[in-house]
Design an enzyme around this catalytic site. Structure first.
Site, short mmCIF file in Angstrom:
data_model
loop_
_atom_site.label_atom_id
_atom_site.label_comp_id
_atom_site.label_asym_id
_atom_site.label_seq_id
_atom_site.Cartn_x
_atom_site.Cartn_y
_atom_site.Cartn_z
N MET A 15 0.83 -1.20 0.00
CA MET A 15 0.00 0.00 0.00
C MET A 15 0.87 1.26 0.00
SD MET A 15 -3.43 -0.93 2.05
CE MET A 15 -2.81 -0.71 3.69
N GLY A 16 2.14 1.10 -0.38
CA GLY A 16 3.01 2.28 -0.49
C GLY A 16 3.53 2.75 0.85
N HIS A 64 9.07 1.19 3.16
CA HIS A 64 10.20 1.21 4.10
C HIS A 64 11.02 -0.06 3.86
CE1 HIS A 64 7.77 -1.70 6.22
NE2 HIS A 64 6.78 -0.82 6.34
N GLY A 75 11.14 -2.81 5.31
CA GLY A 75 10.38 -4.06 5.37
C GLY A 75 9.88 -4.43 3.98
N HIS A 76 9.25 -3.46 3.31
CA HIS A 76 8.77 -3.71 1.94
C HIS A 76 9.95 -4.08 1.03
CE1 HIS A 76 5.63 -0.66 3.30
NE2 HIS A 76 4.89 -1.70 2.97
N LYS A 96 5.27 -10.04 9.40
CA LYS A 96 4.80 -9.05 10.37
C LYS A 96 3.28 -9.07 10.43
CE LYS A 96 3.91 -4.49 11.30
NZ LYS A 96 2.88 -3.85 10.52
N ASP A 97 2.65 -9.20 9.27
CA ASP A 97 1.19 -9.32 9.22
C ASP A 97 0.85 -10.80 9.23
OD1 ASP A 97 0.25 -6.40 8.71
OD2 ASP A 97 1.96 -6.70 7.41
N SER A 139 6.80 -0.25 9.96
CA SER A 139 5.43 -0.15 9.48
C SER A 139 5.22 1.24 8.91
CB SER A 139 4.46 -0.37 10.64
OG SER A 139 3.17 0.10 10.30
N SER A 140 4.41 1.32 7.86
CA SER A 140 4.11 2.64 7.30
C SER A 140 3.46 3.53 8.35
CB SER A 140 3.16 2.49 6.10
OG SER A 140 3.70 1.57 5.19
#
Ligand code: AMP
Length: 284
Positions: free
Chosen positions: A30-31, A34, A36-37, A149-150, A185-186
């Site tokens: 979802m943009g 960071h 993590g992505h 994480k999710d 996390s965003s």
């Protein structure tokens, strides 16, 4: 990096790649990207010929309109970061591209989505399944990468992939943390300076509970975690559950399963943060 906004174009580019026998790794996001992505992108690069990232803030998975409105967005910076890590394709659709018609599909995940995130965010996982299945239909990747994480989301996606018979391998990627332990996390950028400082209590307590749990019961471990976090002013645990790592249902003793995880959601003021710890994972 090629940026594609139309679903039809994304489909045809992906189809061409399949024809050329290039393997594709897909990373839906979802943009507000960071590290993590980016670790998902790096893993996808290792395992596949071409990496496709999508950025789409999916309205159907937000059960709280304010949360959707306040969700951080920074597409320009995201594009720079993706170029730096060598992503080949960015799919950047608007809502009409993903949902030309309202999406009324509902999914039955049994007990998987009745607990934790599913319980406290009704409809959330139905929205996640809608968007991910829509994206899978457009991109048809060989592999798709999701963060541990999710934790519950990963379990739901695996179940959805199995149920809908997608020929896509789902790859789970370990949680990337800030130096002080906070799971990236965003939403972290929405924390005030003070909340950000205090937020280290979440990961620290989960890590401490790993050792605590070795000589204590499930109930004692839950109380240990909740008390420590709720002792920090402005912080409130919404849930902390110790569950079977596959079924996500609560366990009452450490012997009940060979795979046990602790999953938590904490409010820091209005900002909701999630994290998890694996207490036990025996090879089956
Ligand atoms: P989001 O943009 O929050 O929907 O996340 C997109 C993907 O990145 C999901 O598969 C997340 O689980 C994953 N992700 C988010 N934060 C992290 C993190 N700290 N470490 C690893 N993966 C993450």
């Amino acid at each position: 990096m090629q940026i594609i906004e139309l679903s039809s174009k994304m489909s045809s580019v992906a189809q061409l790649l399949r024809k050329e026998r290039k393997t594709t790794g897909f990373v839906p996001t979802m943009g507000a990207l960071h590290k993590g992505h980016l670790s998902l992108v790096e893993e996808a690069k290792k395992q596949c010929d071409i990496v496709i990232v999508s950025i789409f803030v999916n309205p159907t998975q937000f059960n709280d309109k304010n949360d959707l409105k306040n969700y951080p967005r920074d597409t320009k910076k995201d594009i720079e970061l993706l170029k730096e890590v060598g992503c080949e394709l960015l799919f950047l659709p608007d809502v009409k591209q993903i949902y030309p018609e309202p999406d009324n599909r509902t999914y039955d995940f049994g007990n998987l989505d009745k607990v934790m995130e599913g319980y406290y965010r009704p409809g959330h996982f139905n929205g996640v399944a809608q968007v991910v299945s829509r994206l899978f239909d457009i991109v048809k990747p060989d592999k798709a990468f999701f963060g541990e994480k999710d934790y519950q989301q990963l379990a739901i996606i695996r179940e959805m992939t199995r149920k809908l018979n997608y020929d896509i391998e789902i790859v789970g990627v370990p949680t990337i943390r800030e130096d002080d332990g906070l799971a990236m996390s965003s939403r972290n950028m929405l924390l005030t300076k003070e909340q950000r400082k205090k937020s280290t209590v979440i990961a620290r307590t989960l890590f401490e509970s790993y050792n605590f749990a070795k000589s204590k019961s499930i109930e004692e471990t839950i109380n240990f975690v909740v008390e420590k976090i709720d002792n920090v002013s402005g912080f409130n645990t919404e849930y902390f559950e110790i569950v079977d790592g596959d079924t996500l249902q609560r366990v009452n003793s450490w012997d009940q399963s060979g795979y046990i995880a602790g999953c938590i959601a904490v409010y820091a003021g209005d900002i909701r943060l999630i994290d998890n710890v694996i207490y036990k994972k025996e090879m089956s």
